[in-house]
Scaffold this motif. Structure first.
Motif, mmCIF file in Angstrom:
data_model
loop_
_atom_site.group_PDB
_atom_site.id
_atom_site.type_symbol
_atom_site.label_atom_id
_atom_site.label_comp_id
_atom_site.label_asym_id
_atom_site.label_seq_id
_atom_site.Cartn_x
_atom_site.Cartn_y
_atom_site.Cartn_z
ATOM 1 N N GLU A 154 0.836 -1.208 0.000
ATOM 2 C CA GLU A 154 0.000 0.000 0.000
ATOM 3 C C GLU A 154 0.869 1.255 0.000
ATOM 4 N N ARG A 157 -0.678 4.719 0.061
ATOM 5 C CA ARG A 157 -1.115 5.164 1.378
ATOM 6 C C ARG A 157 0.082 5.653 2.210
ATOM 7 N N ASP A 160 0.643 9.114 1.124
ATOM 8 C CA ASP A 160 -0.417 9.974 1.680
ATOM 9 C C ASP A 160 -0.138 10.290 3.145
ATOM 10 N N SER A 184 0.535 -1.012 -4.826
ATOM 11 C CA SER A 184 -0.202 0.232 -4.651
ATOM 12 C C SER A 184 -1.571 0.087 -5.312
ATOM 13 N N VAL A 301 -8.317 6.167 8.285
ATOM 14 C CA VAL A 301 -6.973 5.690 8.630
ATOM 15 C C VAL A 301 -7.051 4.418 9.463
ATOM 16 N N ARG A 304 -7.846 1.248 7.510
ATOM 17 C CA ARG A 304 -6.925 0.878 6.451
ATOM 18 C C ARG A 304 -6.421 -0.548 6.651
ATOM 19 N N ASP A 325 -10.781 7.374 -1.393
ATOM 20 C CA ASP A 325 -11.044 6.783 -0.079
ATOM 21 C C ASP A 325 -12.346 5.981 -0.087
ATOM 22 N N HIS A 328 -11.331 2.629 -1.193
ATOM 23 C CA HIS A 328 -10.655 1.894 -0.122
ATOM 24 C C HIS A 328 -11.673 1.394 0.900
#
Ligand code: AMP
Length: 420
Positions: A154, A157, A160, A184, A301, A304, A325, A328
C-alpha cells in the motif's frame, strides 16, 4: 491454473490447502513465478485481490530454499498502518506454518521492549510500520544489512501519510542488490517516481482496472437529510437484521459520537480510530470479528487494511472528501471473490462527492430513498458524465445484488429505487 503450477513447494501448498483456497487469484498467478525468479515487481492491486499471499508465498519459498548459518532479517515488509502490518504478519505466519522460519511484526503503540527482545532472538522476516522500524534502527535493535527482499505494501497510502522520508532512510540501510516489490492501489506520479528510484527493471502487474471498484460489491446511495442519518442507520440495522457492519465516519469525534448514539438505540457498537490505544483497537476488532459487536465505527486511517473474513456490509455514514477513499472503504467488503454490499447515507450537501465518486468509478450508482426518511427538499438529479448504469468497467460481475443476511431479513421500511 492451480497453485501447484506456480512452482511453490509442498509446505506452502499444504498451507494453502489448509486455507481452503481452490485456485490462485489473478495477481497470484502473475506475481508468484516472477517473484520466485527474483525479479522486482510494481503491482497495481487493491485489497481483496489476494495481494498479500501473492508476495508472501514466493518470498517465504525463497527464504526456505537457502538458509544461512546465522539468522538475519532477509525479508522486510513495510506497511503504512498497524492493522495492515498485523494482517501481513498473520499471513506470513499462516502461509509459513510448515516452514522453519521466524517472523515478527513491529509497530507503534506496543511496548518496544518486547519487540527488541524478539529481534535479538533473530528473525528471518520482519514486518513493520515505517516509524517504529526507524525507531528500532536508531536504537540499534534492527540490522537491515542482510535484507534480500523488501516489500512496500500500500505504497500510495504510505505517501499519503507522509512516510516518503522514512522510506528513503530505510532504503539507505538495505543493500542495493536486493529484490523490491511495490504494491499500490493507485498509480499517481509520485508512485511512478518512487518506483523509478527504488525498483530495478520491475515487472509491471496490474490486476484490476485502475480505480475501478471490486465489482462483486453491490453499491447504493440513500438520500436522507443529514441530521436524520443516525436514525436511518438504526432503522436499517434493525430492519435488515444486520449482524456485522463496518461504518465509516469522517472524523474521530464523529465515530465516537455515532457509536454512543447507536448504543443508546440498542445496537452494540464500538469506535476504532487513531486516538484509541492499540489495545482498545485490537479488542474492538476482535469483538467485531467474533460477532460480539454489531457495528464497528471507523475512520479511514483506522480502517486501512482491516481484513475481516466475509465482511458483508460497509456503510458510509458520511462520504469521504477524496473519492479514492470511497474505493478503499468499500474494498473492505466483497473480498476473496465473495459478494458484498456498500451503502452510503448521503445528505444534500454531499452531492458533489457523489459526482466525484461516480466519475472515478465511471459508473452510476443507484440513488434510493427509504420510506419515512425522504429528504424534506426532495431529491435533485445529479448530472455528470458517468457512464449509464449497466455499462460497468471491464470485468464487472452482473447478477443479483448481494443482501446482508438475506435469510434473516425482515422487511421493515421499504427502499424505493429512485434513480438520480
Ligand atoms: P488481500 O488482497 O491480500 O487483502 O486478501 C484478501 C482476502 O483474500 C484474504 O482474506 C485472503 O485470505 C483471501 N485470499 C487470498 N488468496 C486467495 C485465494 N487464492 N482464494 C481465495 N481467497 C484468497
Amino acid at each position: 491454473m492451480s497453485f501447484s503450477n506456480l512452482g511453490l513447494n509442498a509446505e506452502l501448498l499444504s498451507a494453502i490447502a489448509d486455507q481452503g483456497y481452490s485456485a490462485p487469484t489473478d495477481i497470484q498467478t502473475r506475481a508468484i513465478p516472477t517473484i520466485l525468479a527474483g525479479h522486482d515487481i510494481l503491482a497495481g492491486a487493491q485489497t481483496g485481490t489476494g495481494k498479500t499471499a501473492a508476495f508472501t508465498l514466493p518470498l517465504l519459498q525463497r527464504l526456505s530454499a537457502a538458509k544461512p548459518a546465522s539468522r538475519h532479517i532477509r525479508v522486510l515488509m513495510v506497511a503504512p498502518t498497524r492493522e495492515l502490518a498485523q494482517q501481513v504478519a498473520d499471513s506470513v505466519r499462516t502461509y509459513g506454518r510448515h516452514l522453519q522460519l521466524r517472523s515478527t511484526v513491529v509497530y507503534g503503540g506496543m511496548p518496544i521492549g518486547k519487540q527488541i527482545k524478539q529481534l535479538k532472538e533473530g528473525v528471518d522476516v520482519l514486518i513493520a510500520t515505517p516509524g517504529r522500524l526507524l525507531d528500532l534502527v536508531n536504537r540499534r535493535s534492527v540490522d537491515l544489512s542482510h535484507v534480500e527482499s523488501v516489500v512496500l505494501d500500500e505504497a500510495d497510502r504510505m505517501l499519503d501519510m507522509g512516510f516518503l522520508p522514512a522510506i528513503e532512510q530505510i532504503f539507505k540501510l538495505i543493500p542495493a542488490e536486493r529484490q523490491t516489490l511495490l504494491l499500490s492501489a493507485t498509480f499517481s506520479d509520485a508512485i511512478k517516481k518512487m518506483s523509478a528510484r527504488f525498483l530495478n527493471k520491475p515487472e509491471y502487474i496490474q490486476v484490476a482496472e485502475a480505480n475501478s471498484a471490486s465489482l462483486n460489491i453491490d453499491q447504493s446511495f440513500y438520500w436522507v437529510d443529514s441530521p436524520r442519518k443516525r436514525e436511518l442507520l438504526s432503522h436499517m440495522i434493525d430492519g435488515g437484521d444486520w449482524q456485522q457492519l463496518l461504518v465509516f465516519t469522517r472524523t474521530k469525534r464523529g465515530a465516537d459520537r455515532l457509536a454512543k448514539q447507536l448504543q443508546a438505540d440498542g445496537v452494540t457498537a464500538t469506535a476504532i480510530h487513531g486516538d484509541k490505544t492499540q489495545n482498545a483497537r485490537t479488542r474492538a476488532l476482535r469483538d467485531f470479528k467474533h460477532n460480539k459487536v454489531t457495528a464497528l465505527i471507523a475512520t479511514d486511517v483506522a480502517a486501512r487494511g482491516l481484513d475481516i473474513d466475509h465482511l458483508p456490509l460497509v456503510i458510509n455514514f458520511e462520504l469521504p472528501d477524496n473519492p479514492e477513499d470511497y474505493l478503499h472503504r468499500i474494498g473492505r467488503t466483497g473480498r476473496g471473490g465473495k459478494a458484498g454490499t456498500a451503502i452510503s447515507l448521503v445528505g444534500s450537501d454531499e452531492r458533489g462527492r457523489v459526482s466525484s465518486i461516480q466519475r472515478l468509478l465511471k459508473t452510476k450508482i443507484p440513488g434510493k430513498t427509504m420510506t419515512g426518511f425522504e429528504p424534506a427538499g426532495g431529491v435533485r438529479e445529479i448530472r455528470d458524465d458517468a457512464r449509464p448504469r449497466g455499462k460497468q468497467p471491464m470485468g464487472a460481475k452482473r447478477g443479483a445484488p448481494a443482501q446482508p443476511n438475506r435469510n434473516k431479513r425482515r422487511s421493515s421500511g421499504r427502499a424505493q429505487n429512485r434513480h438520480t
